[in-house]
Motif scaffolding. Structure first.
Motif, PDB file in Angstrom:
ATOM      1  N   GLN A 184       0.827  -1.198   0.000  1.00  0.00           N
ATOM      2  CA  GLN A 184       0.000   0.000   0.000  1.00  0.00           C
ATOM      3  C   GLN A 184       0.864   1.250   0.000  1.00  0.00           C
ATOM      4  OE1 GLN A 184      -2.823  -0.169   3.258  1.00  0.00           O
ATOM      5  NE2 GLN A 184      -4.323  -1.215   1.953  1.00  0.00           N
ATOM      6  N   VAL A 185       0.547   2.164  -0.913  1.00  0.00           N
ATOM      7  CA  VAL A 185       1.300   3.400  -1.080  1.00  0.00           C
ATOM      8  C   VAL A 185       0.372   4.579  -0.798  1.00  0.00           C
ATOM      9  CG1 VAL A 185       2.472   4.868  -2.767  1.00  0.00           C
ATOM     10  CG2 VAL A 185       2.879   2.397  -2.771  1.00  0.00           C
ATOM     11  N   PRO A 186       0.714   5.436   0.167  1.00  0.00           N
ATOM     12  CA  PRO A 186      -0.147   6.592   0.436  1.00  0.00           C
ATOM     13  C   PRO A 186       0.020   7.667  -0.627  1.00  0.00           C
ATOM     14  CG  PRO A 186       1.799   6.706   1.810  1.00  0.00           C
ATOM     15  CD  PRO A 186       1.882   5.396   1.058  1.00  0.00           C
ATOM     16  N   GLY A 187      -1.070   8.356  -0.950  1.00  0.00           N
ATOM     17  CA  GLY A 187      -0.976   9.384  -1.975  1.00  0.00           C
ATOM     18  C   GLY A 187      -1.072   8.771  -3.358  1.00  0.00           C
ATOM     19  N   ILE A 188      -0.273   9.289  -4.296  1.00  0.00           N
ATOM     20  CA  ILE A 188      -0.330   8.774  -5.666  1.00  0.00           C
ATOM     21  C   ILE A 188       0.998   8.177  -6.132  1.00  0.00           C
ATOM     22  CG2 ILE A 188      -2.199  10.328  -6.332  1.00  0.00           C
ATOM     23  CD1 ILE A 188      -0.134  12.084  -7.733  1.00  0.00           C
ATOM     24  N   VAL A 222      23.585  19.161  -0.554  1.00  0.00           N
ATOM     25  CA  VAL A 222      24.447  18.031  -0.900  1.00  0.00           C
ATOM     26  C   VAL A 222      23.575  16.779  -1.004  1.00  0.00           C
ATOM     27  CG1 VAL A 222      26.448  16.662  -0.235  1.00  0.00           C
ATOM     28  CG2 VAL A 222      26.374  19.101   0.333  1.00  0.00           C
ATOM     29  N   VAL A 223      23.283  16.376  -2.225  1.00  0.00           N
ATOM     30  CA  VAL A 223      22.423  15.224  -2.472  1.00  0.00           C
ATOM     31  C   VAL A 223      22.967  14.428  -3.655  1.00  0.00           C
ATOM     32  CG1 VAL A 223      20.288  16.223  -1.526  1.00  0.00           C
ATOM     33  CG2 VAL A 223      20.946  16.705  -3.900  1.00  0.00           C
ATOM     34  N   ALA A 224      22.298  13.305  -3.956  1.00  0.00           N
ATOM     35  CA  ALA A 224      22.644  12.520  -5.133  1.00  0.00           C
ATOM     36  C   ALA A 224      22.285  13.305  -6.397  1.00  0.00           C
ATOM     37  CB  ALA A 224      21.899  11.187  -5.100  1.00  0.00           C
ATOM     38  N   PRO A 225      22.801  12.906  -7.546  1.00  0.00           N
ATOM     39  CA  PRO A 225      22.507  13.651  -8.781  1.00  0.00           C
ATOM     40  C   PRO A 225      21.029  13.663  -9.144  1.00  0.00           C
ATOM     41  CG  PRO A 225      24.390  12.188  -9.089  1.00  0.00           C
ATOM     42  CD  PRO A 225      23.774  11.832  -7.775  1.00  0.00           C
ATOM     43  N   THR A 226      20.289  12.625  -8.733  1.00  0.00           N
ATOM     44  CA  THR A 226      18.866  12.533  -9.035  1.00  0.00           C
ATOM     45  C   THR A 226      18.109  12.124  -7.778  1.00  0.00           C
ATOM     46  OG1 THR A 226      19.066  10.209  -9.699  1.00  0.00           O
ATOM     47  CG2 THR A 226      19.282  11.865 -11.444  1.00  0.00           C
ATOM     48  N   ALA A 227      16.781  12.210  -7.844  1.00  0.00           N
ATOM     49  CA  ALA A 227      15.926  11.831  -6.723  1.00  0.00           C
ATOM     50  C   ALA A 227      14.985  10.713  -7.150  1.00  0.00           C
ATOM     51  CB  ALA A 227      15.126  13.040  -6.227  1.00  0.00           C
ATOM     52  N   LEU A 228      14.468   9.967  -6.174  1.00  0.00           N
ATOM     53  CA  LEU A 228      13.524   8.886  -6.428  1.00  0.00           C
ATOM     54  C   LEU A 228      12.130   9.283  -5.970  1.00  0.00           C
ATOM     55  CD1 LEU A 228      15.682   5.952  -5.030  1.00  0.00           C
ATOM     56  CD2 LEU A 228      15.044   6.228  -7.430  1.00  0.00           C
ATOM     57  N   ASN A 229      11.110   8.897  -6.738  1.00  0.00           N
ATOM     58  CA  ASN A 229       9.769   9.025  -6.188  1.00  0.00           C
ATOM     59  C   ASN A 229       9.335   7.673  -5.635  1.00  0.00           C
ATOM     60  OD1 ASN A 229       8.765   7.493  -8.362  1.00  0.00           O
ATOM     61  ND2 ASN A 229       7.975   9.276  -9.448  1.00  0.00           N
ATOM     62  N   VAL A 230       8.194   7.643  -4.956  1.00  0.00           N
ATOM     63  CA  VAL A 230       7.778   6.445  -4.228  1.00  0.00           C
ATOM     64  C   VAL A 230       7.668   5.241  -5.162  1.00  0.00           C
ATOM     65  CG1 VAL A 230       5.876   5.394  -2.947  1.00  0.00           C
ATOM     66  CG2 VAL A 230       6.623   7.722  -2.382  1.00  0.00           C
ATOM     67  N   GLU A 244       8.409  -7.999  -9.588  1.00  0.00           N
ATOM     68  CA  GLU A 244       7.688  -6.828 -10.061  1.00  0.00           C
ATOM     69  C   GLU A 244       6.923  -6.245  -8.884  1.00  0.00           C
ATOM     70  OE1 GLU A 244       7.383  -5.132 -12.917  1.00  0.00           O
ATOM     71  OE2 GLU A 244       8.919  -6.327 -13.927  1.00  0.00           O
ATOM     72  N   ALA A 245       7.014  -4.958  -8.681  1.00  0.00           N
ATOM     73  CA  ALA A 245       6.302  -4.337  -7.575  1.00  0.00           C
ATOM     74  C   ALA A 245       4.809  -4.307  -7.857  1.00  0.00           C
ATOM     75  CB  ALA A 245       6.821  -2.923  -7.340  1.00  0.00           C
ATOM     76  N   SER A 246       4.021  -4.683  -6.850  1.00  0.00           N
ATOM     77  CA  SER A 246       2.564  -4.621  -6.929  1.00  0.00           C
ATOM     78  C   SER A 246       2.100  -3.543  -5.960  1.00  0.00           C
ATOM     79  CB  SER A 246       1.950  -5.980  -6.560  1.00  0.00           C
ATOM     80  OG  SER A 246       0.537  -5.902  -6.501  1.00  0.00           O
ATOM     81  N   LEU A 247       1.799  -2.362  -6.493  1.00  0.00           N
ATOM     82  CA  LEU A 247       1.519  -1.203  -5.650  1.00  0.00           C
ATOM     83  C   LEU A 247       0.036  -0.853  -5.685  1.00  0.00           C
ATOM     84  CD1 LEU A 247       4.528   1.063  -6.718  1.00  0.00           C
ATOM     85  CD2 LEU A 247       4.444  -0.691  -4.929  1.00  0.00           C
ATOM     86  N   GLU A 248      -0.499  -0.560  -4.497  1.00  0.00           N
ATOM     87  CA  GLU A 248      -1.892  -0.148  -4.357  1.00  0.00           C
ATOM     88  C   GLU A 248      -1.908   1.242  -3.727  1.00  0.00           C
ATOM     89  OE1 GLU A 248      -5.928  -1.224  -1.799  1.00  0.00           O
ATOM     90  OE2 GLU A 248      -4.136  -2.481  -1.635  1.00  0.00           O
ATOM     91  N   ALA A 253      -5.487   8.429   5.112  1.00  0.00           N
ATOM     92  CA  ALA A 253      -6.299   7.891   6.209  1.00  0.00           C
ATOM     93  C   ALA A 253      -6.246   6.362   6.210  1.00  0.00           C
ATOM     94  CB  ALA A 253      -7.739   8.383   6.080  1.00  0.00           C
ATOM     95  N   GLU A 254      -6.389   5.752   5.040  1.00  0.00           N
ATOM     96  CA  GLU A 254      -6.292   4.294   4.943  1.00  0.00           C
ATOM     97  C   GLU A 254      -4.906   3.809   5.333  1.00  0.00           C
ATOM     98  OE1 GLU A 254      -8.690   2.500   1.390  1.00  0.00           O
ATOM     99  OE2 GLU A 254      -7.961   4.485   0.768  1.00  0.00           O
ATOM    100  N   PHE A 255      -3.889   4.518   4.876  1.00  0.00           N
ATOM    101  CA  PHE A 255      -2.511   4.125   5.175  1.00  0.00           C
ATOM    102  C   PHE A 255      -2.254   4.162   6.682  1.00  0.00           C
ATOM    103  CE2 PHE A 255       2.038   5.302   5.676  1.00  0.00           C
ATOM    104  CZ  PHE A 255       2.606   4.181   5.078  1.00  0.00           C
TER     105      PHE A 255
END
Length: 319
Positions: A184-188, A222-230, A244-248, A253-255
């Motif tokens: 389960q992933v909160p948000g989008i 001071v960070v990595a060259p790129t960023a990751l999203n969820v 393979e990731a199975s994301l919902e 509130a549910e999270f």
């Protein structure tokens, strides 16, 4: 040149102290003496160890008595503490470097965020880091101590649990992704996190010391060259285990109902900021050249945790 590193046995110091020794500096590590660095290196044999408690009233005086040319403060979290140290170093030290945090900036409105475009901080930790950075900049601008503040992202490296795909330290996330189980992933799933390897942060501090005049009175992200999203982070982790990731996607509130209040709070703190930063200023002024992409840095951490029996996963790494 004598460099005193306050908190040199921690994440950044583990890499910074050996770097400074190799560069020819005389290095003094100040810590509470409760633990060794996360990774051993032969250079530690040349380091003077001083045991001191940052919270003790006499701490600033003890640092001043060490006769440093450069002081690197890796464990300062309040304006009061930063000011007390600065007051004792004024007139005696040539360069004071402070370790801040990207949380000196609030939730992003335009990315990549720069040192000039970040929003106001939220939360006491970020507020204090911002106040410290501003105070140090004003000190140098007024002709006082030469200062520099560096602001790392979410620091990762072998020896400790990294911030994971849901913006927390929840070990269950790694297990579910390694097993191919739904997550389960909160948000989008587009919320951003910006990691950085501890050695890249150490590199930035070393560069700032070497380029004192250019770094004087400045602050740097001071960070990595790129960023990751969820969702990208989760798919990358699943790939490490041949899955393979199975994301919902679910509401916050549910999270929150599905996890502990503590883990939900940590996830919210990281994800609602949704930060991605530019390192252009650090590249241009300091010559900052990070070696690690964020997923490479996190993988190194996860590999260490699995190898040392500190992280349970469903199957072996496939990478």
């Amino acid at each position: 040149m004598r460099v005193v590193v306050i908190g040199g046995s921690g994440h950044i110091g583990t890499y910074l102290v050996p770097r400074l020794v190799r560069a020819g500096y005389e290095v003094v590590n100040v810590s509470r003496g409760e633990r060794a660095a996360y990774a051993d290196a032969p250079e530690w044999a040349e380091v003077r160890q001083v045991v001191a408690d940052r919270e003790a009233p006499e701490f600033p005086g003890r640092i001043a008595e060490l006769g440093a040319d450069v002081v690197v403060d890796l464990i300062c979290f309040t304006l009061e503490s930063a000011t007390a140290l600065l007051d004792r170093l004024r007139g005696g030290v040539g360069h004071l470097l402070h370790c801040g945090s990207i949380w000196r900036y609030g939730p992003s409105r335009k990315v990549p965020v720069t040192e000039e475009t970040g929003t106001a901080p939220v939360g006491e930790y970020g507020v204090q880091k911002d106040l410290i950075a501003r105070m140090l900049k004003e000190e140098t601008a007024a002709g006082g101590v030469v200062t520099t503040s560096l602001h790392p992202g979410h620091i990762v490296g072998p020896g400790w649990q990294p911030i994971g795909p849901l913006g927390s330290h929840d070990p269950e996330v790694w297990y579910r992704l390694s097993a191919g189980q739904p997550l389960q992933v909160p948000g989008i799933g587009t919320e951003l996190m910006h990691h950085v390897h501890a050695d890249d942060v150490a590199h930035a501090f070393e560069q700032a010391i070497a380029r004192r005049d250019a770094a004087a009175g400045e602050d740097f992200v001071v960070v990595a060259p790129t960023a990751l999203n969820v969702r990208g982070f989760a798919h990358e982790v699943a790939r490490w285990f041949g899955q393979e990731a199975s994301l919902e996607t679910v509401s916050w509130a549910e999270f929150r109902r599905a996890t502990t209040p503590e883990l939900a709070a940590v996830s919210w703190e990281h994800l609602h900021r949704s930060q991605c930063f530019s390192v252009e200023k650090a590249r241009t002024v300091l010559g900052y050249a990070p070696r690690y992409e964020p997923e490479e840095a996190v993988l190194e951490s996860v590999r260490w945790l699995i190898g040392n029996g500190e992280l349970k996963v469903a199957r072996a790494l496939a990478v």
